[in-house]
Write an enzyme that holds these catalytic residues in place. Structure first.
Site, PDB file in Angstrom:
ATOM      1  N   ASP A   1       0.832  -1.206   0.000  1.00  9.30           N
ATOM      2  CA  ASP A   1       0.000   0.000   0.000  1.00  9.30           C
ATOM      3  C   ASP A   1       0.863   1.252   0.000  1.00  9.30           C
ATOM      4  O   ASP A   1       0.685   2.168  -0.803  1.00  9.30           O
ATOM      5  CB  ASP A   1      -0.931  -0.008   1.205  1.00  9.30           C
ATOM      6  CG  ASP A   1      -0.231  -0.479   2.476  1.00  9.30           C
ATOM      7  OD1 ASP A   1       1.007  -0.363   2.570  1.00  9.30           O
ATOM      8  OD2 ASP A   1      -0.926  -0.973   3.375  1.00  9.30           O
ATOM      9  N   ASN A   2       1.820   1.293   0.909  1.00 13.00           N
ATOM     10  CA  ASN A   2       2.697   2.455   0.989  1.00 13.00           C
ATOM     11  C   ASN A   2       3.570   2.579  -0.253  1.00 13.00           C
ATOM     12  O   ASN A   2       3.814   3.680  -0.745  1.00 13.00           O
ATOM     13  CB  ASN A   2       3.561   2.364   2.243  1.00 13.00           C
ATOM     14  CG  ASN A   2       4.435   3.581   2.444  1.00 13.00           C
ATOM     15  OD1 ASN A   2       5.572   3.611   2.003  1.00 13.00           O
ATOM     16  ND2 ASN A   2       3.905   4.594   3.098  1.00 13.00           N
TER      17      ASN A   2
END
Length: 463
Positions: A278-279
């Protein structure tokens, strides 16, 4: 006293003076960042207007594909998934994916499909293994089958308000205003700050709730308000597939052209090698495409579940070990921005510079700090902390603050994490490889004994 002793005394005095000044400046800077987060939370979350897209005709709005990867009966699963069916948006499809046709989540999914026959929703069964990250493997098929360019990826332990999607699309499609010098960068990712609720009152769940809803949210909102770099948690993210297909996870600036590389070298598939996909997706859009992110005025309601004290500790350890290999400098200074260590720095500085006694300063510091944290909680929740929960919440908040430094010290010594019952060694940028069962370095030895992850799709957030 001889001349050498005098010089040594003066040097020591100048060093203490310099350290005290630096300590006070640092204290002021961290307080400023915290107040920015508190003010931004008040401004953003205490007013959630209805989007005009909610009542628009389907032909006039962009379509959205909602992707929800599932595995097992997560806490609050029925309510979490039902919140996607109830979105007030005229044009969306809902793809619920599982890796195994015998997954227990399917019973909940089928019940909701019967309850909401008018919603364009379907099940996608079967994963494609493209890396070590099971969430990415579970997402590949619905990602490829999605009918729309705008994707909204939601973890299975998240529920959202009915107007969340419409307000997020408003932000994603907001025109980029131009200034006198340069145009403002387009928004590529719309994300939501997690707001935890402990529906099972175990110690770990209460500590996690206190952490996510106060200090974590405050700093997360502040960093995204300052927008100095990418900082995104993957519990609820909205972005365009066409943007994702132009990045490769290298974080190196790309030409603004379509994907012209070999198949499989860009897009979602390349992020299967990361635990914190996600990051990394958000960071890739920030650095490779020079695009930006924005927070919505909605929160991602995170059902914590039956989290024990040690579940909480190991979850924090995993976060820190992954961040250490992604943002080393920020991880190393992390303890010095926590409430207790920061108060010790400020107390020593004030005592040396102006003679303020610690017994006078520290109660003021802690009182103001928790008042700010509770104000952030009220902004996110939409109401102040109920009086019946106040003292138990403050007790959990206090335990969290006391644990912050010991957990950090333990975590930075190791490089291995246990995730979903398997042990991995964290590498550069948060990539991982399977770790052996034998102990090598001190850090690996300390990483042994990690308990099995509690949540099926628990994200490794980068704050």
């Amino acid at each position: 006293m001889d001349e050498g002793s005098t010089v040594e005394t003066e040097t020591r005095g100048l060093l203490r003076l310099g350290l005290s000044v630096v300590g006070l400046v640092w204290y002021s800077a961290i307080w400023s960042i915290g107040l920015i987060g508190c003010r931004a939370a008040r401004k953003r979350y205490r007013n959630r207007p209805r989007s005009p897209l909610a009542s628009a005709s389907p032909s006039s709005v962009p379509g959205v594909s909602i992707l929800r990867p599932l595995k097992g009966l997560d806490t609050n699963l029925y309510e979490n998934l039902e919140s996607s069916f109830k979105q007030e948006y005229p044009k969306f499809e809902l793809l619920l994916s599982v890796a195994d046709e015998y997954d227990q989540a399917l019973s909940v999914v089928r019940e909701l499909l019967v309850k909401y026959p008018g919603v364009n929703a379907r099940v996608v069964i079967g994963e494609e293994v493209v890396g070590v990250n099971p969430k990415v493997n579970n997402l590949i098929r619905p990602y490829n089958e999605a009918a729309h360019d705008i994707l909204w990826i939601l973890d299975s332990n998240i529920s959202v308000a009915p107007g969340t999607l419409a307000r997020a699309v408003d932000i994603l499609n907001k025109p980029s205003p131009t200034s006198m010098s340069t145009p403002r960068r387009r928004i590529a990712v719309v994300h939501h700050v997690p707001f935890a609720f402990a529906n099972q009152l175990t110690l770990g769940a209460r500590i996690e709730e206190a952490f996510l809803n106060t200090n974590h949210a405050k700093m997360y909102i502040a960093i995204n308000t300052l927008a100095v770099d990418s900082c995104v948690i993957g519990k609820s993210n909205l972005y365009r597939r066409s943007d994702l297909e132009r990045v490769d996870g290298s974080l190196k600036r790309k030409r603004d052209v379509a994907n012209d590389g070999p198949p499989g070298t860009r897009g979602l598939v390349v992020f299967g090698r990361f635990l914190a996909e996600d990051n990394m997706i958000a960071a890739a859009m920030w650095h490779e495409l020079d695009l930006r992110h924005d927070l919505s005025c909605d929160v991602a309601k995170n059902a914590v579940g039956n989290m024990s004290f040690f579940d909480y500790v190991w979850r924090r350890v995993r976060w820190i070990r992954v961040r250490k290999h992604m943002v080393l400098a920020a991880t190393l200074v992390e303890p010095f921005q926590e409430c207790i260590v920061l108060s010790a720095i400020a107390a020593a500085s004030l005592r040396y510079l102006i003679g303020v006694p610690p017994w006078l300063f520290l109660p003021v510091h802690y009182t103001l700090w928790i008042m700010v944290d509770l104000d952030v909680y009220a902004s996110l929740a939409g109401y102040a902390l109920p009086p019946a929960d106040r003292w138990s919440f403050i007790a959990a908040w206090t335990i969290r603050e006391l644990l912050a430094l010991p957990i950090w010290l333990f975590a930075v010594l190791g490089n291995t994490v246990d995730w979903r019952g398997k042990k991995y060694e964290v590498l550069r940028h948060g990539e991982v490889k399977r770790a052996g069962d034998h102990g090598g370095s001190l850090g690996r030895w300390l990483g042994l004994g990690r308990r099995k992850s509690l949540d099926h799709h628990e994200r490794i957030e980068q704050a």
